[in-house]
Design a protein around this motif. Structure first.
Motif, PDB file in Angstrom:
ATOM      1  N   LEU A   1       1.039  -1.060   0.039  1.00  0.00           N
ATOM      2  CA  LEU A   1       0.055   0.060   0.100  1.00  0.00           C
ATOM      3  C   LEU A   1       1.087   1.138   0.017  1.00  0.00           C
ATOM      4  O   LEU A   1       1.699   1.362   0.798  1.00  0.00           O
ATOM      5  CB  LEU A   1      -0.743  -0.085   1.370  1.00  0.00           C
ATOM      6  CG  LEU A   1      -1.924  -1.070   1.527  1.00  0.00           C
ATOM      7  CD1 LEU A   1      -2.738  -1.051   2.587  1.00  0.00           C
ATOM      8  CD2 LEU A   1      -2.945  -1.051   0.132  1.00  0.00           C
ATOM      9  N   SER A   2       0.681   2.185  -1.042  1.00  0.00           N
ATOM     10  CA  SER A   2       1.374   3.379  -0.935  1.00  0.00           C
ATOM     11  C   SER A   2       0.447   4.438  -0.113  1.00  0.00           C
ATOM     12  O   SER A   2      -0.474   4.356   0.433  1.00  0.00           O
ATOM     13  CB  SER A   2       1.584   3.902  -2.381  1.00  0.00           C
ATOM     14  OG  SER A   2       0.179   4.242  -2.666  1.00  0.00           O
ATOM     15  N   GLU A   3       1.159   5.347   0.441  1.00  0.00           N
ATOM     16  CA  GLU A   3       0.731   6.447   1.146  1.00  0.00           C
ATOM     17  C   GLU A   3      -0.641   7.321   0.152  1.00  0.00           C
ATOM     18  O   GLU A   3      -1.572   7.650   1.014  1.00  0.00           O
ATOM     19  CB  GLU A   3       1.724   7.770   1.423  1.00  0.00           C
ATOM     20  CG  GLU A   3       2.841   7.055   2.477  1.00  0.00           C
ATOM     21  CD  GLU A   3       2.327   6.717   3.905  1.00  0.00           C
ATOM     22  OE1 GLU A   3       1.456   7.386   4.342  1.00  0.00           O
ATOM     23  OE2 GLU A   3       2.880   5.866   4.336  1.00  0.00           O
ATOM     24  N   ALA A   4      -0.405   7.384  -1.079  1.00  0.00           N
ATOM     25  CA  ALA A   4      -1.400   8.153  -1.640  1.00  0.00           C
ATOM     26  C   ALA A   4      -2.650   7.416  -1.612  1.00  0.00           C
ATOM     27  O   ALA A   4      -4.082   7.988  -2.022  1.00  0.00           O
ATOM     28  CB  ALA A   4      -0.898   8.495  -2.942  1.00  0.00           C
ATOM     29  N   GLU A   5      -2.709   6.098  -1.400  1.00  0.00           N
ATOM     30  CA  GLU A   5      -3.992   5.299  -1.566  1.00  0.00           C
ATOM     31  C   GLU A   5      -4.790   5.260  -0.194  1.00  0.00           C
ATOM     32  O   GLU A   5      -4.825   5.149   0.609  1.00  0.00           O
ATOM     33  CB  GLU A   5      -3.855   3.971  -2.048  1.00  0.00           C
ATOM     34  CG  GLU A   5      -3.299   4.038  -3.551  1.00  0.00           C
ATOM     35  CD  GLU A   5      -3.182   2.594  -3.836  1.00  0.00           C
ATOM     36  OE1 GLU A   5      -3.491   1.473  -3.429  1.00  0.00           O
ATOM     37  OE2 GLU A   5      -2.467   2.494  -5.146  1.00  0.00           O
TER      38      GLU A   5
END
Length: 70
Positions: free
Chosen positions: A66-70
Motif C-alpha cells: 500500500l502506498s501513502e497516496a491510496e
C-alpha cells in the motif's frame, strides 16, 4: 471450513461416486476398473485444483504494498 474438513468432503464424494458407479454401471471387471480409475482421477484432480487455490490465497507469493497516496 478448514483444509482437512474440505479434504474429507472430497474423499467422501469420491467414495460415494465410486460406490454409485459400482452399483449402477456394473458391466464387467475391466469396465468397472476403468470407471473407478476415471472417478479417482477426477476426484484427485478436483481436490488438487481446490488445494492449490486455497493455499495460494492463504499465503500469496506477491504481497500487495500500500502506498501513502491510496
Amino acid at each position: 471450513m478448514g483444509f482437512m474438513a474440505t479434504s474429507i468432503i472430497f474423499f467422501a464424494a469420491g467414495l460415494i461416486a465410486s460406490l454409485l458407479v459400482r452399483l449402477c454401471f456394473n458391466r464387467g471387471a475391466s469396465t468397472n476398473l476403468f470407471h473407478l480409475t476415471l472417478i479417482i482421477t477426477a476426484t484427485v484432480c478436483c481436490w488438487m485444483m481446490w488445494a492449490i487455490v486455497y493455499l495460494a490465497q492463504l499465503k500469496p507469493l506477491i504481497v500487495p504494498i500500500l502506498s501513502e497516496a491510496e
